[in-house]
Motif scaffolding. Structure first.
Motif, PDB file in Angstrom:
ATOM      1  N   GLU A 215       0.878  -1.172   0.000  1.00  9.20           N
ATOM      2  CA  GLU A 215       0.000   0.000   0.000  1.00  9.20           C
ATOM      3  C   GLU A 215       0.914   1.220   0.000  1.00  9.20           C
ATOM      4  O   GLU A 215       1.583   1.490   0.980  1.00  9.20           O
ATOM      5  N   GLU A 293      -3.010   7.403  -0.872  1.00 11.24           N
ATOM      6  CA  GLU A 293      -2.536   6.020  -0.922  1.00 11.24           C
ATOM      7  C   GLU A 293      -3.062   5.314  -2.169  1.00 11.24           C
ATOM      8  O   GLU A 293      -4.184   5.553  -2.604  1.00 11.24           O
ATOM      9  N   PRO A 296      -2.566  -2.048  -4.911  1.00 13.35           N
ATOM     10  CA  PRO A 296      -2.947  -2.958  -5.992  1.00 13.35           C
ATOM     11  C   PRO A 296      -3.595  -4.225  -5.439  1.00 13.35           C
ATOM     12  O   PRO A 296      -3.736  -4.377  -4.235  1.00 13.35           O
ATOM     13  N   TYR A 298      -2.868  -8.027  -4.683  1.00 14.23           N
ATOM     14  CA  TYR A 298      -1.582  -8.670  -4.401  1.00 14.23           C
ATOM     15  C   TYR A 298      -1.189  -9.658  -5.498  1.00 14.23           C
ATOM     16  O   TYR A 298      -2.043 -10.200  -6.194  1.00 14.23           O
ATOM     17  N   ASN A 344       1.597  -6.216   2.789  1.00 16.48           N
ATOM     18  CA  ASN A 344       0.725  -7.338   3.129  1.00 16.48           C
ATOM     19  C   ASN A 344       1.382  -8.582   2.561  1.00 16.48           C
ATOM     20  O   ASN A 344       1.526  -8.711   1.346  1.00 16.48           O
ATOM     21  N   SER A 346       1.975 -12.846   2.562  1.00 14.34           N
ATOM     22  CA  SER A 346       1.471 -14.178   2.904  1.00 14.34           C
ATOM     23  C   SER A 346       2.213 -15.207   2.071  1.00 14.34           C
ATOM     24  O   SER A 346       2.930 -14.853   1.132  1.00 14.34           O
ATOM     25  N   ARG A 456      -8.980  -4.151  14.090  1.00 14.71           N
ATOM     26  CA  ARG A 456      -8.086  -3.184  13.448  1.00 14.71           C
ATOM     27  C   ARG A 456      -7.231  -2.560  14.539  1.00 14.71           C
ATOM     28  O   ARG A 456      -7.738  -1.916  15.417  1.00 14.71           O
TER      29      ARG A 456
HETATM   30  P1  ADP Z   1      -6.181  -1.643   4.179  1.00 16.05           P
HETATM   31  O1  ADP Z   1      -5.738  -0.247   3.862  1.00 16.05           O
HETATM   32  O2  ADP Z   1      -7.567  -1.739   4.653  1.00 16.05           O
HETATM   33  O3  ADP Z   1      -5.212  -2.390   5.036  1.00 16.05           O
HETATM   34  P2  ADP Z   1      -5.902  -2.127   1.306  1.00 16.05           P
HETATM   35  O4  ADP Z   1      -7.046  -2.602   0.497  1.00 16.05           O
HETATM   36  O5  ADP Z   1      -5.438  -0.733   1.149  1.00 16.05           O
HETATM   37  O6  ADP Z   1      -6.229  -2.494   2.827  1.00 16.05           O
HETATM   38  O7  ADP Z   1      -4.656  -3.062   1.037  1.00 16.05           O
HETATM   39  C1  ADP Z   1      -4.647  -4.406   1.353  1.00 16.05           C
HETATM   40  C2  ADP Z   1      -3.621  -5.078   0.486  1.00 16.05           C
HETATM   41  O8  ADP Z   1      -3.453  -6.426   0.929  1.00 16.05           O
HETATM   42  C3  ADP Z   1      -4.012  -5.165  -0.992  1.00 16.05           C
HETATM   43  O9  ADP Z   1      -2.893  -4.944  -1.789  1.00 16.05           O
HETATM   44  C4  ADP Z   1      -4.477  -6.615  -1.096  1.00 16.05           C
HETATM   45  O10 ADP Z   1      -4.394  -7.137  -2.408  1.00 16.05           O
HETATM   46  C5  ADP Z   1      -3.476  -7.288  -0.183  1.00 16.05           C
HETATM   47  N1  ADP Z   1      -3.844  -8.661   0.221  1.00 16.05           N
HETATM   48  C6  ADP Z   1      -5.070  -9.197   0.434  1.00 16.05           C
HETATM   49  N2  ADP Z   1      -4.967 -10.499   0.724  1.00 16.05           N
HETATM   50  C7  ADP Z   1      -3.647 -10.829   0.686  1.00 16.05           C
HETATM   51  C8  ADP Z   1      -2.894 -12.011   0.870  1.00 16.05           C
HETATM   52  N3  ADP Z   1      -3.469 -13.177   1.175  1.00 16.05           N
HETATM   53  N4  ADP Z   1      -1.558 -11.931   0.747  1.00 16.05           N
HETATM   54  C9  ADP Z   1      -0.947 -10.794   0.455  1.00 16.05           C
HETATM   55  N5  ADP Z   1      -1.594  -9.653   0.265  1.00 16.05           N
HETATM   56  C10 ADP Z   1      -2.927  -9.646   0.375  1.00 16.05           C
END
Ligand code: ADP
Ligand code: MG
Length: 727
Positions: A215, A293, A296, A298, A344, A346, A456
């Motif tokens: 992000e 912000e 994309p 992931y 993020n 995993s 959160r």
């Molecule tokens: P927030 O700001 O609420 O934390 P965002 O939607 O801005 O969430 O960003 C979350 C990010 O995490 C996105 O890029 C999403 O694709 C990614 N994401 C979701 N699931 C996974 C996963 N299993 N592994 C890695 N990234 C993930």
């Protein structure tokens, strides 16, 4: 005249009004049109070549020369058809950002004739005299050669008139000089280690990969104002500047509607990114004024990271077209929220099994708890190393500076996961994970909601968020690879240890699932100290963290020492990610970059005060002095005494500030000179941290005072209220 449909789309897009009412091209029509993706490959490569390249990018099969030649020929044709004239190996040096050296396809022959040439050899490997890139002593001058080598797992793409080929960057001896090579190695390590554990659960032949969804936070500032701030131009942040009366107190910017001019920029940016196959999904305002912000969907970590770097590069050019400068610095403005790049992260199988996703059956949940407990343990054992992977001269303004997240790497679990682990500790049986709670709002129009499995908590640097971990300590200007590679490596090593322990239990006669359960319990118990769901900003937490044995160091140069710690060196070696030489070189390079950044700040600040601030303060002082001397002529002695008292105080105050700033600037320059004479890069960086930064901070306080005293008309630099609010 546009020569292709996509160029026509491009042109039309540029003419598009901000509010779209005419039918516009659907994104999917042009998505990825500038990427040598499967669609392009189908058109330009034979079936056999395509099969080989998929095998290579998906199963790590090494490409033979013949295939490389075929790919090069197809890629060249594709690029030429799109009007491309140049190619470049695109790599990620440790200075940050990306580097490229463009070469023309042209190869002259005879007299005055030429053909376009692009061979398999050129595609696969390039020699690059890169002695000007930081290398931590890995490349002696007599062996100044570096090589860039093609990474077929990340598709080539076109920016402008240039074909960009993602590559790793290595020394003559094969040591990594970049961020990509170790990331790729770490992905192999964590993939293999996880695959071995999946076999216990009957999952075979399903490749495990690391995923990343970043992000990207950033600030926008008007180009015209930016051009008047030498500190922004040279250091990407304001070295001086008094807080605006209003900054983010009202918190009215976060998720507010995006200003039209910014929206126009974002649309243009997304258009460019979509053509490059960067899957931008979310865009929104952030907490601070003019902060935003972009996130994309992931992807596999290596590709996601390349896409982040593409985004950052594209943002720079597109923002200029809209009269903006984009600031990636972690803390461009004091007293206003900084920018991060949450990673993020995993791991999961390519067939879609998320290893941090709770399942439906007991076995699936055991597998989930097993992987999660191993992450906790790896992060606990290596919390100092993980911090060193994100701590930089710029990110240090954010981490531990009373703002999210603190410079202590703890992990947030959330209520449900914590309960599951608590249950695990107290039982010997399988653990039941509670499903999502439903929640009725008692508003008939609104359907039942599903509560997310996670709470959160924005103050945690490393939080479990349902199916992944969100590493929030990563800086907005960083190459995520450093953080992700470290995570992959420490988790890979922990998974290997875990497997050994389980195998030992099984050998002593315990059934496999019971052995896994017992070992998972032990692993969690041994890392409980890592878990903290409370307020990470509180003073109490710092004391508590220390007691729990978590690393509390806030100095970046000191934290880099961990890279050459013997246990860390052994860990990287076991995982096959970096050698002792590479780690040593990295430590040296990080220290070197740290010193350079602080040195530039000190020099810019010294220039700014000497050439901009002090002359203006002196002029204003003179103006006041003129005034009081005229008052003396006009008023009686007693009246003068009474009326001039405040003004004389102000004059005295300005005079003291001027003289103090001057003295401090001289001492700061002396401190820089002294730091530069240090014997090692590490000693130098420590000197910059300990001896130079305090001057930068003290001078700022005095100059910010002056900003409040001196006539607004005379102040030579755009102020915070202008930088942050004028659009
Ligand atoms: P927030 O700001 O609420 O934390 P965002 O939607 O801005 O969430 O960003 C979350 C990010 O995490 C996105 O890029 C999403 O694709 C990614 N994401 C979701 N699931 C996974 C996963 N299993 N592994 C890695 N990234 C993930
Ligand atoms: Mg977000």
């Amino acid at each position: 005249m546009p020569s292709s449909r996509f160029e026509a789309v491009d042109e039309a897009f540029k003419k598009r009004p901000i509010v779209v009412d005419a039918p516009a091209p659907t994104t999917s029509e042009y998505y990825g049109c500038n990427v040598f993706n499967r669609k392009a490959m189908r058109e330009y490569l034979s079936e056999d070549t395509r099969r080989r390249i998929y095998e290579s990018s998906e199963q790590g099969v090494i490409l033979d020369r013949k295939t490389a030649e075929d790919v090069a020929a197809g890629m060249k044709k594709w690029a030429l058809d799109k009007g491309v004239t140049h190619y470049t190996h695109w790599f990620q040096p440790l200075t940050g950002g990306t580097a490229e050296k463009h070469n023309s396809f042209i190869e002259p022959f005879g007299k005055g004739e030429a053909i376009e040439e692009f061979t398999g050899k050129i595609l696969c490997q390039q020699e690059s005299d890169a002695s000007s890139f930081p290398n931590g002593g890995l490349r002696n001058t007599f062996e100044a050669r570096g090589y860039t080598a093609w990474d077929p797992s990340s598709p080539s793409f076109i920016i402008g008139d240039t074909l960009c080929i993602p590559t790793i960057f290595i020394s003559y001896n094969g040591e990594a000089l970049d961020y990509k090579a170790p990331l790729l190695r770490s992905e192999i390590a964590v993939g293999k280690a996880a695959e071995a554990l999946l076999e216990y659960f009957g999952i075979k032949d399903d490749r495990v990969v690391a995923y990343l969804g970043w992000e990207q936070e950033f600030f926008l500032v008007d180009s015209a104002l930016y051009a008047q701030r030498p500190d922004l131009i040279m250091t990407d942040r304001t070295l001086i500047g008094h807080n605006a009366a209003r900054n983010q107190q009202l918190e009215d910017h976060y998720l507010g509607s995006i200003p039209e001019r910014v929206l126009a920029f974002m649309r243009d940016l997304e258009f460019e990114c979509y053509k490059l196959g960067v899957p931008i999904k979310a865009r929104h305002n952030e907490v601070a004024p003019n902060q935003f912000e972009i996130a994309p969907v992931y992807e596999e970590a290596n590709l996601a990271n390349d896409h982040n770097l593409v985004l950052m590069a594209v943002m720079k050019t597109v923002s200029e077209k809209h009269g903006f400068k984009v600031l990636f610095h972690e803390k461009p403005y004091a007293g206003v929220n900084g920018s991060g790049k949450h990673c993020n992260w995993s791991i999961g199988t390519v067939s879609g099994i998320g290893l941090f996703t709770p399942g439906k059956t007991d076995n699936e949940n055991l597998m989930f708890l097993m992987f999660v407990s191993n992450v906790l343990k790896a992060v606990y054992d290596n919390n100092a190393l993980l911090k060193a992977s994100v701590l930089t001269a710029t990110n240090a303004h954010r981490l531990g500076a009373n703002e999210a997240p603190p410079a202590i790497i703890s992990t947030f679990l959330g209520d449900q996961l914590r309960q599951a682990f608590d249950e695990l500790l107290s039982s010997t049986d399988m653990v039941k994970l509670k499903g999502k709670k439903t929640y009725s709002l008692h508003i008939p129009q609104v359907p039942e909601l599903f509560l997310d499995n996670t709470d959160r908590n924005r103050t945690s640097p490393f939080a479990f968020t349902g199916n992944r971990f969100e590493f929030r300590a990563v800086g907005s200007s960083a190459n995520c690879s450093n953080a992700v590679c470290t995570l992959n490596t420490i988790v890979a090593d922990q998974l290997v240890k875990f497997k050994k322990a389980v195998d030992a239990r099984v050998k002593s006669g315990i059934p496999v699932m019971q052995a896994i359960l017992d070992e998972t319990r032990e692993t969690y118990r041994a890392s409980e100290n890592e878990c903290f769901d409370g307020n990470g900003y509180s003073k109490e937490w710092k004391a508590e963290a220390k007691r729990r044995g978590l690393d509390c160091e806030t100095s970046a140069p000191k934290s880099y020492n961990i890279l050459t710690d013997k246990d860390v060196v052994a860990l990287y070696k076991r995982a096959g990610v970096m050698t002792d030489v590479e780690l040593e070189a990295r430590k040296e390079t990080y220290c070197e970059i740290y010193s350079k950044k602080v040195e530039i700040e000190a020099r810019v600040l010294a220039d700014l005060t000497a050439n901009h601030i002090l002359p203006v303060a002196t002029s204003y002082e003179t103006k006041l002095l003129d005034n009081v001397s005229k008052m003396r002529e006009v008023f009686s002695a007693s009246e003068y005494k009474q009326l001039s008292a405040t003004e004389l105080d102000i004059i005295r105050n300005i005079a003291t500030h001027i003289s103090d700033v001057r003295d401090l600037a001289i001492s700061m320059e002396a401190a820089c000179d002294k730091a530069n004479s240090a014997k090692s890069e590490s000693a130098k960086a420590n000197a910059y941290h300990d001896k130079v930064i305090p001057y930068i901070e003290r001078i700022r306080v005095l100059v910010d005072d002056l900003e409040m005293i001196v006539d607004d008309d005379m102040w030579p630099l755009p102020k915070y209220r202008e930088l942050l609010f004028i659009r």
